[in-house]
Design a protein around this motif. Structure first.
Motif, PDB file in Angstrom:
ATOM      1  N   ARG A 157       0.846  -1.187   0.000  1.00 46.80           N
ATOM      2  CA  ARG A 157       0.000   0.000   0.000  1.00 46.80           C
ATOM      3  C   ARG A 157       0.885   1.243   0.000  1.00 46.80           C
ATOM      4  O   ARG A 157       1.917   1.303   0.673  1.00 46.80           O
ATOM      5  CB  ARG A 157      -0.902  -0.001   1.240  1.00 46.80           C
ATOM      6  N   THR A 158       0.498   2.227  -0.765  1.00 46.77           N
ATOM      7  CA  THR A 158       1.283   3.461  -0.879  1.00 46.77           C
ATOM      8  C   THR A 158       0.423   4.657  -0.491  1.00 46.77           C
ATOM      9  O   THR A 158      -0.819   4.589  -0.447  1.00 46.77           O
ATOM     10  CB  THR A 158       1.804   3.656  -2.313  1.00 46.77           C
ATOM     11  N   GLN A 159       1.082   5.770  -0.221  1.00 46.19           N
ATOM     12  CA  GLN A 159       0.365   6.978   0.168  1.00 46.19           C
ATOM     13  C   GLN A 159      -0.367   7.594  -1.033  1.00 46.19           C
ATOM     14  O   GLN A 159      -1.479   8.107  -0.888  1.00 46.19           O
ATOM     15  CB  GLN A 159       1.351   7.990   0.775  1.00 46.19           C
ATOM     16  N   ASP A 160       0.264   7.569  -2.190  1.00 46.07           N
ATOM     17  CA  ASP A 160      -0.330   8.172  -3.382  1.00 46.07           C
ATOM     18  C   ASP A 160      -0.765   7.061  -4.335  1.00 46.07           C
ATOM     19  O   ASP A 160      -0.041   6.681  -5.249  1.00 46.07           O
ATOM     20  CB  ASP A 160       0.679   9.105  -4.054  1.00 46.07           C
ATOM     21  N   ALA A 165       3.782   0.138  -7.653  1.00 49.51           N
ATOM     22  CA  ALA A 165       3.552   0.146  -6.206  1.00 49.51           C
ATOM     23  C   ALA A 165       4.833  -0.150  -5.438  1.00 49.51           C
ATOM     24  O   ALA A 165       5.129   0.492  -4.421  1.00 49.51           O
ATOM     25  CB  ALA A 165       2.467  -0.867  -5.844  1.00 49.51           C
ATOM     26  N   PHE A 166       5.611  -1.126  -5.909  1.00 50.15           N
ATOM     27  CA  PHE A 166       6.870  -1.457  -5.232  1.00 50.15           C
ATOM     28  C   PHE A 166       7.874  -0.310  -5.343  1.00 50.15           C
ATOM     29  O   PHE A 166       8.566   0.021  -4.384  1.00 50.15           O
ATOM     30  CB  PHE A 166       7.464  -2.742  -5.827  1.00 50.15           C
ATOM     31  N   VAL A 167       7.934   0.313  -6.523  1.00 47.69           N
ATOM     32  CA  VAL A 167       8.861   1.427  -6.726  1.00 47.69           C
ATOM     33  C   VAL A 167       8.480   2.601  -5.835  1.00 47.69           C
ATOM     34  O   VAL A 167       9.331   3.186  -5.142  1.00 47.69           O
ATOM     35  CB  VAL A 167       8.868   1.859  -8.210  1.00 47.69           C
ATOM     36  N   LEU A 168       7.198   2.973  -5.855  1.00 46.37           N
ATOM     37  CA  LEU A 168       6.757   4.125  -5.073  1.00 46.37           C
ATOM     38  C   LEU A 168       6.938   3.895  -3.578  1.00 46.37           C
ATOM     39  O   LEU A 168       7.299   4.820  -2.835  1.00 46.37           O
ATOM     40  CB  LEU A 168       5.291   4.423  -5.394  1.00 46.37           C
ATOM     41  N   LYS A 169       6.688   2.664  -3.124  1.00 45.33           N
ATOM     42  CA  LYS A 169       6.851   2.370  -1.700  1.00 45.33           C
ATOM     43  C   LYS A 169       8.287   2.619  -1.252  1.00 45.33           C
ATOM     44  O   LYS A 169       8.529   3.217  -0.187  1.00 45.33           O
ATOM     45  CB  LYS A 169       6.455   0.921  -1.423  1.00 45.33           C
ATOM     46  N   LYS A 170       9.260   2.193  -2.052  1.00 44.48           N
ATOM     47  CA  LYS A 170      10.669   2.427  -1.719  1.00 44.48           C
ATOM     48  C   LYS A 170      10.977   3.921  -1.683  1.00 44.48           C
ATOM     49  O   LYS A 170      11.734   4.397  -0.823  1.00 44.48           O
ATOM     50  CB  LYS A 170      11.567   1.720  -2.743  1.00 44.48           C
ATOM     51  N   LEU A 171      10.422   4.650  -2.639  1.00 42.56           N
ATOM     52  CA  LEU A 171      10.633   6.099  -2.663  1.00 42.56           C
ATOM     53  C   LEU A 171      10.048   6.749  -1.410  1.00 42.56           C
ATOM     54  O   LEU A 171      10.684   7.624  -0.789  1.00 42.56           O
ATOM     55  CB  LEU A 171      10.003   6.697  -3.915  1.00 42.56           C
ATOM     56  N   GLU A 172       8.846   6.346  -1.037  1.00 41.27           N
ATOM     57  CA  GLU A 172       8.196   6.941   0.129  1.00 41.27           C
ATOM     58  C   GLU A 172       8.960   6.629   1.409  1.00 41.27           C
ATOM     59  O   GLU A 172       9.114   7.499   2.278  1.00 41.27           O
ATOM     60  CB  GLU A 172       6.761   6.430   0.225  1.00 41.27           C
ATOM     61  N   VAL A 173       9.474   5.411   1.535  1.00 42.63           N
ATOM     62  CA  VAL A 173      10.251   5.050   2.721  1.00 42.63           C
ATOM     63  C   VAL A 173      11.512   5.901   2.812  1.00 42.63           C
ATOM     64  O   VAL A 173      11.955   6.300   3.904  1.00 42.63           O
ATOM     65  CB  VAL A 173      10.611   3.548   2.690  1.00 42.63           C
TER      66      VAL A 173
END
Length: 377
Positions: free
Chosen positions: A156-159, A169-177
């Motif tokens: 799950r991601t913020q955006d 989803a996997f890419v964005l999650k790493k960016l958000e972390v």
């Protein structure tokens, strides 16, 4: 050097020691003197070439860098006997002068009878390292690279609006972390250049850029990608990357750098395979054993055996026109073949196991030489 009392009596009197059975007598009168006289200079208390010491039975059985020196009961499988027989030009012991036939026969009889050695303590300056058995199964079970492939659910991601497919989803999650934001969308002029360079390795013409920029269709980018995938330059672009993996070359290297005849056939085969969208598993089969397939893939026009051409990759290795040591030359060439084959198709450095069990991966030296035997058979 301190001599055992039995051997000292024999050397001084030349007679047998009272009470010793025939096997013990044979060892003390024939074997131990032979080892002391012919082997101790290189494999005794003061020097141990190859890590091998021959002045105690346990040290002989534990062996040196090449493993145990003898197999009790089987002289034909004992490295000591293989060396003293001088049957292998690369392994001859003693190296300066061959033992007499009678001396070789003594060692053969001793090992055949069980390689008797009296129960005596190890020399004070000697020890036997307990070598841990190679943890093959444990490594396979514990290393992440050898675990079964899984399909974890996308995080799950913020955006959520940024996510267009599960990979996003996997890419964005790493960016958000990491506290990072995705880059903004590329404009169309940037996007078409990226697509061209990625897929065909060439820039678009000004007319192609303008056509894409002014295309109002919702499927403009998808159409562009489809167009590039059908371009003959697609196969040329990606075959070149594959040729780097298999160390493609059109000459042998070395000092005279002779031409590899028909190397271009493999190059063209690879380009056709990419452009014809041949499945990856089929390409692997053709590379590894394309000359043995019962139903090989053939070129639709020329009828050429495409599957057999793929096996040419085994021979893109540095070679010399006149090797001095044929055995060493063959060993190095096959080592290179194994290295290329396993790095390309397994992503592993199996060639490390040429000299020892792998330090990290679950690959033994036995695995390496099993592959070696396959490639030389």
């Amino acid at each position: 050097m301190r001599f055992p009392i039995q051997l000292l009596a024999l050397l001084l009197t030349g007679s047998t020691v009272y009470g010793l059975d025939s096997q013990v007598e044979f060892f003390e009168s024939k074997v131990r003197p032979l080892l002391l006289q012919e082997c101790a200079d290189c494999h005794g208390p003061d020097k141990q070439k190859g890590g091998l010491r021959l002045d105690h039975g346990d040290l002989i059985k534990s062996g040196g860098e090449s493993g145990p020196a003898l197999t009790p009961g089987d002289p034909d499988k004992s490295r000591m006997i293989l060396g003293v027989r001088y049957e292998d030009v690369n392994f001859q012991m003693p190296p300066k002068k061959k033992l007499s036939d009678a001396q070789v026969a003594v060692l053969e009889k001793w090992i055949t009878d069980g390689a008797y050695w009296p129960d005596e303590p190890l020399p004070d300056d000697a020890r036997i390292d307990e070598q841990e058995s190679f943890p093959l199964l444990a490594r396979k079970e514990n290393q992440w690279a050898f675990q079964p492939v899984q399909a974890p659910p996308p995080p799950r991601t913020q955006d959520e609006s940024w996510v267009k497919n599960p990979v996003d989803a996997f890419v964005l999650k790493k960016l958000e972390v990491a506290g990072l934001q995705p880059n903004p969308k590329a404009d169309r002029r940037t996007l078409i250049r990226r697509a061209y360079f990625d897929l065909v390795g060439l820039p678009p013409t000004p007319a192609e850029v303008e056509a894409f920029v002014n295309d109002p269709s919702d499927s403009a980018f998808e159409d562009l990608v489809d167009q590039l995938l059908t371009s003959p330059h697609f196969g040329e672009r990606w075959a070149r990357k594959w040729m780097d993996l298999v160390r493609y070359a059109e000459t042998l290297g070395h000092e005279f750098d002779y031409t590899i005849q028909n190397a271009w056939r493999y190059r063209d085969y690879l380009i056709r395979a990419f452009n014809d969208d041949i499945p990856y598993d089929q390409v692997i089969r053709e590379h590894i054993a394309g000359d043995t397939l019962q139903n090989p893939r053939r070129h639709p026009e020329s009828g050429l055996n495409e599957s057999a051409i793929a096996t040419g990759f085994y021979w893109f290795t540095q070679q010399t026109h006149s090797p001095v040591d044929i055995r060493q030359y063959q060993a190095d060439m096959v080592d290179n073949q194994i290295d290329v084959f396993t790095k390309t198709f397994l992503g592993l450095t199996v060639a490390c196991a040429r000299c020892h069990d792998h330090k990290f991966d679950p690959i033994t030296t036995r695995d390496f030489y099993s592959l070696y035997g396959t490639l030389t058979s």
